[in-house]
Design a protein around this motif. Structure first.
Motif, PDB file in Angstrom:
ATOM      1  N   PRO A  59       0.668  -1.142  -0.134  1.00  0.00           N
ATOM      2  CA  PRO A  59       0.002   0.029  -0.044  1.00  0.00           C
ATOM      3  C   PRO A  59       0.985   1.260  -0.058  1.00  0.00           C
ATOM      4  N   SER A  60       1.993   1.327   0.774  1.00  0.00           N
ATOM      5  CA  SER A  60       2.571   2.526   0.768  1.00  0.00           C
ATOM      6  C   SER A  60       3.548   2.566  -0.481  1.00  0.00           C
ATOM      7  N   ASN A  61       3.945   1.570  -0.955  1.00  0.00           N
ATOM      8  CA  ASN A  61       4.679   1.526  -2.268  1.00  0.00           C
ATOM      9  C   ASN A  61       3.810   2.017  -3.473  1.00  0.00           C
ATOM     10  N   ASP A  62       2.555   1.547  -3.613  1.00  0.00           N
ATOM     11  CA  ASP A  62       1.699   2.257  -4.443  1.00  0.00           C
ATOM     12  C   ASP A  62       1.569   3.632  -4.330  1.00  0.00           C
ATOM     13  N   LEU A  63       1.441   4.298  -3.295  1.00  0.00           N
ATOM     14  CA  LEU A  63       1.193   5.619  -3.092  1.00  0.00           C
ATOM     15  C   LEU A  63       2.586   6.316  -3.321  1.00  0.00           C
ATOM     16  N   GLU A  64       3.956   5.724  -3.257  1.00  0.00           N
ATOM     17  CA  GLU A  64       5.063   6.327  -3.827  1.00  0.00           C
ATOM     18  C   GLU A  64       5.099   6.575  -5.225  1.00  0.00           C
ATOM     19  N   LYS A  65       4.547   5.361  -5.642  1.00  0.00           N
ATOM     20  CA  LYS A  65       4.693   5.511  -7.247  1.00  0.00           C
ATOM     21  C   LYS A  65       3.605   6.487  -7.784  1.00  0.00           C
ATOM     22  N   LYS A  66       2.508   6.608  -7.012  1.00  0.00           N
ATOM     23  CA  LYS A  66       1.495   7.445  -7.464  1.00  0.00           C
ATOM     24  C   LYS A  66       2.103   8.995  -7.221  1.00  0.00           C
ATOM     25  N   TRP A  67       2.685   9.246  -6.147  1.00  0.00           N
ATOM     26  CA  TRP A  67       3.514  10.443  -5.934  1.00  0.00           C
ATOM     27  C   TRP A  67       4.609  10.899  -6.891  1.00  0.00           C
ATOM     28  N   ALA A  68       5.225   9.888  -7.316  1.00  0.00           N
ATOM     29  CA  ALA A  68       6.315   9.896  -8.207  1.00  0.00           C
ATOM     30  C   ALA A  68       5.830  10.362  -9.698  1.00  0.00           C
ATOM     31  N   ALA A  69       4.755   9.765  -9.933  1.00  0.00           N
ATOM     32  CA  ALA A  69       3.770  10.332 -11.298  1.00  0.00           C
ATOM     33  C   ALA A  69       3.558  11.460 -11.305  1.00  0.00           C
ATOM     34  N   GLU A  70       2.855  12.016  -9.936  1.00  0.00           N
ATOM     35  CA  GLU A  70       2.494  13.473  -9.985  1.00  0.00           C
ATOM     36  C   GLU A  70       3.831  14.218  -9.844  1.00  0.00           C
ATOM     37  N   TYR A  71       4.806  13.909  -9.221  1.00  0.00           N
ATOM     38  CA  TYR A  71       5.836  14.945  -9.200  1.00  0.00           C
ATOM     39  C   TYR A  71       6.778  14.838 -10.688  1.00  0.00           C
ATOM     40  N   HIS A  72       6.545  13.992 -11.382  1.00  0.00           N
ATOM     41  CA  HIS A  72       6.864  13.983 -12.973  1.00  0.00           C
ATOM     42  C   HIS A  72       6.092  14.890 -13.568  1.00  0.00           C
ATOM     43  N   GLN A  73       4.818  14.954 -13.355  1.00  0.00           N
ATOM     44  CA  GLN A  73       3.850  15.858 -13.962  1.00  0.00           C
ATOM     45  C   GLN A  73       4.151  17.296 -13.651  1.00  0.00           C
ATOM     46  N   LEU A  74       4.770  17.655 -12.276  1.00  0.00           N
ATOM     47  CA  LEU A  74       5.083  19.021 -11.938  1.00  0.00           C
ATOM     48  C   LEU A  74       6.552  19.394 -12.616  1.00  0.00           C
ATOM     49  N   HIS A  75       7.240  18.256 -12.411  1.00  0.00           N
ATOM     50  CA  HIS A  75       8.722  18.414 -13.016  1.00  0.00           C
ATOM     51  C   HIS A  75       8.992  17.287 -14.228  1.00  0.00           C
ATOM     52  N   ASN A  77      11.313  16.843 -16.323  1.00  0.00           N
ATOM     53  CA  ASN A  77      12.583  16.523 -16.422  1.00  0.00           C
ATOM     54  C   ASN A  77      13.139  15.879 -15.479  1.00  0.00           C
ATOM     55  N   VAL A  78      12.391  15.240 -14.436  1.00  0.00           N
ATOM     56  CA  VAL A  78      12.596  14.435 -13.258  1.00  0.00           C
ATOM     57  C   VAL A  78      11.923  13.106 -13.265  1.00  0.00           C
ATOM     58  N   THR A  79      12.364  11.978 -13.064  1.00  0.00           N
ATOM     59  CA  THR A  79      11.903  10.693 -12.975  1.00  0.00           C
ATOM     60  C   THR A  79      12.320   9.930 -11.813  1.00  0.00           C
ATOM     61  N   VAL A  80      11.307   9.730 -10.807  1.00  0.00           N
ATOM     62  CA  VAL A  80      11.665   8.904  -9.579  1.00  0.00           C
ATOM     63  C   VAL A  80      11.207   7.640  -9.720  1.00  0.00           C
ATOM     64  N   ASP A  81      12.058   6.538  -9.405  1.00  0.00           N
ATOM     65  CA  ASP A  81      11.445   5.105  -9.675  1.00  0.00           C
ATOM     66  C   ASP A  81      11.529   4.684  -8.019  1.00  0.00           C
ATOM     67  N   PRO A  82      10.325   4.646  -7.370  1.00  0.00           N
ATOM     68  CA  PRO A  82      10.263   4.013  -5.925  1.00  0.00           C
ATOM     69  C   PRO A  82      10.074   2.580  -5.935  1.00  0.00           C
ATOM     70  N   GLN A  83      10.969   1.598  -5.761  1.00  0.00           N
ATOM     71  CA  GLN A  83      11.028   0.349  -5.603  1.00  0.00           C
ATOM     72  C   GLN A  83      10.370  -0.354  -4.554  1.00  0.00           C
ATOM     73  N   LEU A  84       9.582  -1.542  -4.310  1.00  0.00           N
ATOM     74  CA  LEU A  84       9.098  -1.971  -3.323  1.00  0.00           C
ATOM     75  C   LEU A  84      10.523  -2.883  -2.595  1.00  0.00           C
ATOM     76  N   THR A  85      10.733  -2.366  -1.539  1.00  0.00           N
ATOM     77  CA  THR A  85      11.992  -2.857  -0.959  1.00  0.00           C
ATOM     78  C   THR A  85      11.838  -3.454   0.266  1.00  0.00           C
TER      79      THR A  85
END
Length: 446
Positions: A59-75, A77-85
């Protein structure tokens, strides 16, 4: 929901935390000179990709991926890859990669790791300007008082928590009031008061077998349940279980007093169904009228026994002195000290985007049950009516962080052994603590 099973560390992680897991510590990085909030920061325009060892729960990693996509929309030029770890494998990888100058750009740090990671110089200090403040204290002021103690060294913030569980007292309302006790007047504030309620709440069947206990500490669900709470009791008395160099202080007057107070509460530890995957089983079975755990323990117990719905109170945990003083522990985001300054700026900006935002703190809580210590997010109308949420935040304010040591696994095992001997075998507290100190020194090679 976070900190149910997390509080029991995976065996791989426990093994990884033993002494000698890391190379000799390098000097921690000096705090970066950054522009103040008024000066602003120039956000990079080049293409940047950030790798991230994220949460170990889906559940937390799903949110991290959602937020990474939102951050990419804002920026863009930036891609964030949150891996379930998973925590154990993450620790194993990080303690190999970071000393070699590699590793992910961002990563999760479980609180017992912090001292190891800090002393080794693997953590990049937070950048005040990213948070719109002029200095490190400005970052701390965004959070509940005292909640960043474990993440701060010499006035500099090195990590920010995305989950900070802290334990409170769980009360079965029906059983408590059936004994003639009031939820307004009789909730115990001290461990002596807990001990005094035991006879009133204990019940036996026709054969003299105990079928209900007032309260019992948790002995069969993993050593952390004993070690963490015992450490908080010692800190409540003004002591520590280790000094600033990590040397054990198990035989201090405060430690002996704490274990003596613990012994007074013991009823029948052998009568228990608590196990690591289900640490609240005795409370859910309504065998223990009172128990302890984070706010998420309420929903955990209700899942085990739906009859407990609307029948549980979450209150501040008792202490020896009567002052607030639970234990808190954390799961944190950190930035790799090895990466470029440009990447550090973007990484910290991403952390600010995900954690220092009231709406996302609310979203995180509603999706995962994780409590963050960001100020005032819990007053949002979307969650303000959540039972006992404000109490849980208050508990964090008065709670103590975990002891700082590179040898946390050895510390935890030794303290749990000290408590177990007293609770299960009626050992003398002072003698058991002396034995535990010897065990700890042997484990860490002293």
């Amino acid at each position: 929901m976070r900190h149910t099973w997390h509080s029991s560390m995976p065996l791989a992680l426990m093994a990884a935390l033993v002494i000698g897991a890391c190379t000799s510590p390098a000097a921690p990085p000096a705090p970066q000179a950054t522009p103040g909030a008024g000066a602003g920061l120039t956000y990079p325009t080049e293409q940047i990709s950030l790798t991230m060892f994220g949460s170990d729960e889906q559940p937390s990693n799903d949110l991290e991926k959602k937020w990474a996509a939102e951050y990419h929309q804002l920026h863009p030029n930036v891609t964030v890859d949150p891996q379930l770890t998973p925590l154990g494998p993450a620790y194993d990888k990080l303690t190999v990669q970071l000393p070699a100058g590699s590793g992910p750009d961002l990563f999760t740090v479980y609180e017992p790791w912090i001292e190891t990671f800090y002393q080794a110089g693997w953590l990049a200090p937070a950048i005040p300007g990213v948070f719109g403040v002029g200095d490190q204290k400005g970052i701390m002021d965004l959070y509940v008082p005292n909640s960043l103690d474990a993440m701060t060294r010499d006035g500099t913030v090195y990590l920010l928590p995305f989950s900070q569980p802290s334990w409170g007292l769980l009360i079965n309302n029906r059983k408590f009031t059936a004994a003639g006790l009031s939820l307004e007047k009789d909730i115990p504030k001290t461990w002596d008061q807990v001990a005094a309620l035991q006879d009133r709440l204990k019940q036996v069947d026709a054969n003299g077998r105990i079928i209900q206990k007032g309260f019992e500490f948790r002995y069969t669900a993993g050593p952390h349940w004993m070690a963490m709470l015992f450490s908080a009791m010692v800190q409540d008395l003004g002591g520590k279980v280790v000094d600033d160099q990590g040397n054990p202080l198990f035989t201090s007057p405060q430690a002996v007093q704490a274990l003596t107070a613990w012994k007074k509460t013991v009823v029948a530890p052998q009568i228990s169904k608590n196990v690591q995957p289900s640490p609240y089983q005795d409370f859910a079975d309504e065998q223990d009228v009172m128990s302890y755990g984070g706010l998420n323990a309420v929903s955990f117990a209700i899942r085990l026994n739906p009859a407990l719905k609307d029948n549980i109170t979450f209150a501040e945990l008792p202490t020896i002195t009567g002052k607030p003083g639970s234990i808190k522990y954390s799961f944190n985001y950190a930035v790799n000290a090895n990466i470029s300054d440009v990447k550090k700026l973007v990484a910290w900006d991403y952390i600010k985007f995900t954690l220092a935002d009231r709406a996302r703190a609310v979203e995180h809580f509603r999706s995962t049950g994780s409590i963050q210590p960001l100020k005032d997010w819990y007053k949002d109308p979307a969650v303000a009516s959540t039972p006992f949420l404000e109490t849980a935040i208050k508990v964090i304010e008065g709670a103590y962080p975990l002891p700082r040591t590179r040898n946390y696994n050895a510390l935890q095992e030794a303290l749990a052994n000290a408590v177990s001997r007293v609770a299960l075998n009626n050992a003398d507290p002072a003698e058991s603590l002396a034995a535990a100190q010897a065990e700890y020194n042997t484990a860490v090679g002293k």
